[in-house]
Design an enzyme around this catalytic site. Structure first.
Site, PDB file in Angstrom:
ATOM      1  N   GLY A  74      52.081  28.197  38.952  1.00  0.00           N
ATOM      2  CA  GLY A  74      52.804  29.450  39.219  1.00  0.00           C
ATOM      3  C   GLY A  74      53.575  29.940  37.974  1.00  0.00           C
ATOM      4  O   GLY A  74      53.126  30.170  37.055  1.00  0.00           O
ATOM      5  N   ASP A 111      43.700  33.626  43.164  1.00  0.00           N
ATOM      6  CA  ASP A 111      42.207  34.219  43.299  1.00  0.00           C
ATOM      7  C   ASP A 111      41.936  34.994  41.949  1.00  0.00           C
ATOM      8  O   ASP A 111      40.938  34.975  41.260  1.00  0.00           O
ATOM      9  CB  ASP A 111      42.107  35.084  44.372  1.00  0.00           C
ATOM     10  CG  ASP A 111      42.219  34.402  45.601  1.00  0.00           C
ATOM     11  OD1 ASP A 111      41.898  32.950  45.500  1.00  0.00           O
ATOM     12  OD2 ASP A 111      42.535  34.661  46.659  1.00  0.00           O
TER      13      ASP A 111
END
Length: 320
Positions: free
Chosen positions: A225, A255
């Site tokens: 993250g 993705d």
């Protein structure tokens, strides 16, 4: 080397993965079990980890072929038309008569965090045989796959690709249990922090990544993250920071990361430099709503990586 200039011949990218329609609900927060929240707004978007990763690589200019399946329905036909518009080769996306196109319900809260539930539909019909047909006609390049397809099909397909000389990127998402089965040596696994814990049972990121890398006898890139990513192999640990981003929606950041990583590797980039580029791409993607809407083009990615460009003043925004 600049990002637009490969160090050698550019290799093709094949994505063996899922394709879904996303039902996106934007709400003040994500409901707890048994709770109803009535303030959401709904939009329909294209998704599926495989299709998203293919689009992310194609936006950067990659030569990308997707192996997947859709239902023989209007949603599937519209999904294929969208892939055409994105420049993804979808000749090996089968239409399945006995199942609908996959669907994902994506709930996004005010902070940009998400919860996702998937009905696989036609994705469950994808088999390793679908990839075998491609391996016989495309020069060896970079294969990207995920766990939104049947796991046995994924493991078999990965074995076929590795034996044929392909570099393999396994995005083990979603992952809820320890990794099982035999995987060929040398694969690159790209779990996020939650998936890394599920795959190994270990909560310390570096120790878990080392454990997984040893188990698959390959390399692990754990995406963290807003904290960026860490690259771990038997003899190497490299931490890669994420740029600050005005995060709106983290859906699709992972993705984007995997698609950009495949694009970098197809162009001959060293793994750590490839991860740096992929982290920037993933961070950029979080500044827009939807899984694909923020996926950058090469021009946009290059602009964000200009050392003279001011940092965005916000929290979060890395790959996950």
């Amino acid at each position: 080397m600049t990002w637009g200039e490969p160090s050698a011949g550019v290799r093709p990218i094949v994505v063996f993965g899922s394709l879904n329609q996303d039902v996106r609900l934007a709400s003040s927060r994500i409901a707890r079990p048994g709770e109803t929240i009535g303030d959401a707004s709904m939009t329909l978007r294209w998704g599926g980890k495989g299709a998203n990763q293919a689009v992310a690589a194609a936006r950067l200019g990659g030569e990308v072929l997707l192996v997947s399946a859709v239902g023989d329905d209007s949603i599937g036909r519209a999904a294929l038309a969208d892939l055409d518009a994105e420049g993804v080769d979808r000749r090996h996306v089968r239409a399945v008569a006995e199942a609908p196109t996959g669907t994902a319900v994506v709930i996004v809260d005010a902070a940009g965090d998400n919860a996702i539930t998937v009905a696989p539909g036609a994705n469950a019909a994808v088999s390793a045989d679908d990839l075998a047909a491609v391996l016989g006609e495309v020069p060896a390049g970079v294969l990207v796959t995920c766990f939104e397809l049947p796991i046995d099909a994924v493991r078999t397909a990965v074995g076929h690709a590795a034996a044929a000389g392909w570099e393999v990127i396994v995005n083990p998402a979603p992952a809820a249990d320890p990794l099982v089965g035999e995987w060929p040596d040398g694969c690159l696994f790209t779990p996020n922090a939650h998936e890394l814990v599920a795959l190994t049972g270990t909560t310390d990121v570096e120790r878990a990544a080392r454990q997984l890398a040893a188990q698959v006898n390959g390399t692990v890139v754990a995406t963290l993250g807003a904290e960026g990513a860490v690259v771990v192999s038997n003899d190497r640990v490299e931490w890669v920071a994420a740029p600050r981003a005005a995060a709106v929606d983290t859906t699709g950041a992972g993705d984007t990361f995997n698609g950009a990583l495949a694009w970098c590797r197809a162009r001959g980039m060293d793994i750590v430099e490839a991860v740096r580029v992929a982290v920037v791409a993933a961070s950029a993607s979080t500044e827009h709503e939807g899984a694909r809407e923020g996926m950058p083009t090469l021009e946009q990615l290059t602009a964000r990586s200009d050392p003279g460009r001011p940092a965005r003043a916000a929290d979060g925004g890395g790959p996950s």
